[in-house]
Design a protein around this motif. Structure first.
Motif, PDB file in Angstrom:
ATOM      1  N   UNK A   1       0.862  -1.186   0.000  1.00  0.00           N
ATOM      2  CA  UNK A   1       0.000   0.000   0.000  1.00  0.00           C
ATOM      3  C   UNK A   1       0.890   1.225   0.000  1.00  0.00           C
ATOM      4  N   UNK A   2       0.516   2.207  -0.795  1.00  0.00           N
ATOM      5  CA  UNK A   2       1.285   3.447  -0.859  1.00  0.00           C
ATOM      6  C   UNK A   2       0.586   4.600  -0.154  1.00  0.00           C
ATOM      7  N   UNK A   3      -0.606   4.330   0.383  1.00  0.00           N
ATOM      8  CA  UNK A   3      -1.341   5.361   1.103  1.00  0.00           C
ATOM      9  C   UNK A   3      -2.158   4.710   2.205  1.00  0.00           C
ATOM     10  N   UNK A   4      -2.523   5.464   3.249  1.00  0.00           N
ATOM     11  CA  UNK A   4      -3.389   4.900   4.294  1.00  0.00           C
ATOM     12  C   UNK A   4      -4.710   4.387   3.734  1.00  0.00           C
ATOM     13  N   UNK A   5      -5.240   5.080   2.734  1.00  0.00           N
ATOM     14  CA  UNK A   5      -6.511   4.663   2.149  1.00  0.00           C
ATOM     15  C   UNK A   5      -6.404   3.285   1.516  1.00  0.00           C
ATOM     16  N   UNK A   6      -5.292   3.028   0.822  1.00  0.00           N
ATOM     17  CA  UNK A   6      -5.089   1.704   0.239  1.00  0.00           C
ATOM     18  C   UNK A   6      -4.956   0.641   1.320  1.00  0.00           C
ATOM     19  N   UNK A   7      -4.234   0.961   2.385  1.00  0.00           N
ATOM     20  CA  UNK A   7      -4.057   0.001   3.474  1.00  0.00           C
ATOM     21  C   UNK A   7      -5.397  -0.359   4.111  1.00  0.00           C
ATOM     22  N   UNK A   8      -6.238   0.640   4.358  1.00  0.00           N
ATOM     23  CA  UNK A   8      -7.567   0.382   4.922  1.00  0.00           C
ATOM     24  C   UNK A   8      -8.404  -0.469   3.977  1.00  0.00           C
ATOM     25  N   UNK A   9      -8.408  -0.115   2.700  1.00  0.00           N
ATOM     26  CA  UNK A   9      -9.227  -0.840   1.728  1.00  0.00           C
ATOM     27  C   UNK A   9      -8.783  -2.293   1.595  1.00  0.00           C
ATOM     28  N   UNK A  10      -7.466  -2.522   1.603  1.00  0.00           N
ATOM     29  CA  UNK A  10      -6.974  -3.899   1.534  1.00  0.00           C
ATOM     30  C   UNK A  10      -7.472  -4.712   2.720  1.00  0.00           C
ATOM     31  N   UNK A  11      -7.357  -4.147   3.905  1.00  0.00           N
ATOM     32  CA  UNK A  11      -7.783  -4.864   5.107  1.00  0.00           C
ATOM     33  C   UNK A  11      -9.282  -5.137   5.098  1.00  0.00           C
ATOM     34  N   UNK A  12     -10.065  -4.221   4.542  1.00  0.00           N
ATOM     35  CA  UNK A  12     -11.516  -4.389   4.490  1.00  0.00           C
ATOM     36  C   UNK A  12     -11.921  -5.610   3.677  1.00  0.00           C
ATOM     37  N   UNK A  13     -11.070  -6.040   2.757  1.00  0.00           N
ATOM     38  CA  UNK A  13     -11.408  -7.191   1.931  1.00  0.00           C
ATOM     39  C   UNK A  13     -11.675  -8.434   2.767  1.00  0.00           C
ATOM     40  N   UNK A  14     -11.027  -8.525   3.919  1.00  0.00           N
ATOM     41  CA  UNK A  14     -11.214  -9.697   4.784  1.00  0.00           C
ATOM     42  C   UNK A  14     -12.619  -9.766   5.360  1.00  0.00           C
TER      43      UNK A  14
ATOM     44  N   UNK B   1     -15.458  -8.689   3.740  1.00  0.00           N
ATOM     45  CA  UNK B   1     -16.502  -8.696   2.720  1.00  0.00           C
ATOM     46  C   UNK B   1     -17.164 -10.067   2.608  1.00  0.00           C
ATOM     47  N   UNK B   2     -18.380 -10.118   2.070  1.00  0.00           N
ATOM     48  CA  UNK B   2     -19.094 -11.398   1.951  1.00  0.00           C
ATOM     49  C   UNK B   2     -18.312 -12.410   1.111  1.00  0.00           C
ATOM     50  N   UNK B   3     -18.572 -13.667   1.365  1.00  0.00           N
ATOM     51  CA  UNK B   3     -17.932 -14.719   0.590  1.00  0.00           C
ATOM     52  C   UNK B   3     -18.328 -14.607  -0.878  1.00  0.00           C
ATOM     53  N   UNK B   4     -17.414 -15.018  -1.738  1.00  0.00           N
ATOM     54  CA  UNK B   4     -17.676 -14.965  -3.166  1.00  0.00           C
ATOM     55  C   UNK B   4     -18.548 -16.139  -3.607  1.00  0.00           C
ATOM     56  N   UNK B   5     -19.336 -15.902  -4.636  1.00  0.00           N
ATOM     57  CA  UNK B   5     -20.200 -16.952  -5.160  1.00  0.00           C
ATOM     58  C   UNK B   5     -19.398 -17.928  -6.010  1.00  0.00           C
ATOM     59  N   UNK B   6     -19.932 -19.119  -6.161  1.00  0.00           N
ATOM     60  CA  UNK B   6     -19.282 -20.099  -7.032  1.00  0.00           C
ATOM     61  C   UNK B   6     -19.241 -19.591  -8.469  1.00  0.00           C
TER      62      UNK B   6
END
Length: 327
Positions: free
Chosen positions: A285-298, A300-305
């Protein structure tokens, strides 16, 4: 954030960590204030695993992490570093005396007596099969210089050789929707052996963010300019080895698969987290915003098949023939 285990070493890591290559060098300039802000944002988002190396900025990345950790004694972060890329890449350099010297330097840079995890940094292929190398690494553990050791690899064959060694705690390997070969043998073997998998280059050097076009220009000191064809180190480390023009087109298709509430980068990270055997994934991550967004991925809802199937189809059609024969 959920944590997963490095079974052999008894250590734990947040399922999404932080890669810090970009805080040292090779991704354009990031000043110290920005670097500290990225580290803080990651920690505040629940990240408990930082990955660095002695060669990132010739120690700058390690020193920046040390400065951050001194100011946050409340945090419990596992810091993994790497060694071996500051010398000529010949097997003869991978010996105990050098390991001790490299280890001493990283301990000074990071300001600790014992390193949490040290990884051989993509050494020459014969190193992964050397009994003497693993004996030397065991000695570092016995001397309490390091708590555990692992390897960072370029190829699946190198990963499998390391997994077969009884005291290897982790294997770091490129894994993302544009590099799926490790799913076939490496991840199952690691699960069976209790070896942690650290997934690196998760966004294919930014391709999977969907932000680039064929006309995008990177800085001269950015590896996406000077290593596009493997001029400086393994080509697979840049855009996962995918031709840039092909990668941009495939990334546009990938972006069309993004579920509601996701960004393309978060889709890539969520896909990696869902793969059985992955311990942690280390986006930069090159910015705090990117770091937050990356962590938020954990979170998020599970992906569909249906989404998994579509991503696999995209890989098979556009990417597989470029990368599977090399890595």
């Amino acid at each position: 954030m959920d944590k997963r285990d490095f079974i052999r070493s008894g250590q734990h890591a947040s399922v999404i960590g932080l890669g810090t290559w970009q805080l040292g060098a090779d991704w354009g300039n990031v000043d110290e204030k920005e670097a500290l802000a990225v580290l803080n944002a990651a920690a505040e988002s629940g990240v408990t695993f930082f990955d660095t190396a002695d060669v990132y900025g010739d120690g700058r990345s390690e020193e920046t992490i040390a400065g951050f950790m001194r100011g946050r004694p409340d945090l419990h972060v596992m810091v993994a570093t790497k060694m071996g890329r500051r010398v000529d890449q010949i097997p003869e350099n991978y010996v105990l005396d050098n390991f001790r010297s490299w280890n001493d330097r990283s301990r000074r840079n990071l300001g600790v007596d014992r390193l949490d995890l040290v990884q051989l940094h993509c050494p020459p292929t014969p190193v992964y099969s050397s009994d003497a190398v693993y004996d030397a690494l065991d000695t570092l553990v016995e001397e309490e210089r390091i708590a555990a050791y692992g390897v960072s690899v370029e190829t699946c064959d190198e990963a499998l050789a390391a997994i077969a060694r009884p005291n290897v705690a982790s294997v770091q390997i490129i894994l993302n929707p544009f590099r799926m070969k490790p799913l076939r043998q490496v991840l199952p073997a690691a699960r069976e052996a209790g070896v942690g998998i650290i997934a690196r280059v998760p966004l294919a050097s930014g391709l999977l963010s969907g932000k680039y076009t064929k006309d995008t220009v990177f800085a001269a000191d950015d590896h996406r300019t000077y290593n596009r064809h493997g001029e400086a180190f393994d080509q697979g480390e840049t855009f996962s080895g995918v031709d840039f023009a092909t990668g941009v087109e495939a990334a546009a298709e990938f972006s069309a698969l993004v579920p509601e509430g996701y960004t393309p980068a978060q889709l890539a990270l969520r896909w990696i987290v869902a793969q059985p055997g992955v311990t942690t994934v280390i986006p930069g991550a090159r910015s705090p915003e990117q770091a937050h967004a990356n962590a938020e991925a954990a979170k998020l809802p599970e992906l569909s098949q249906e989404t998994f199937t579509a991503i696999r189809d995209l890989y098979d059609r556009r990417i597989k023939s470029q990368v599977e024969g090399k890595w």
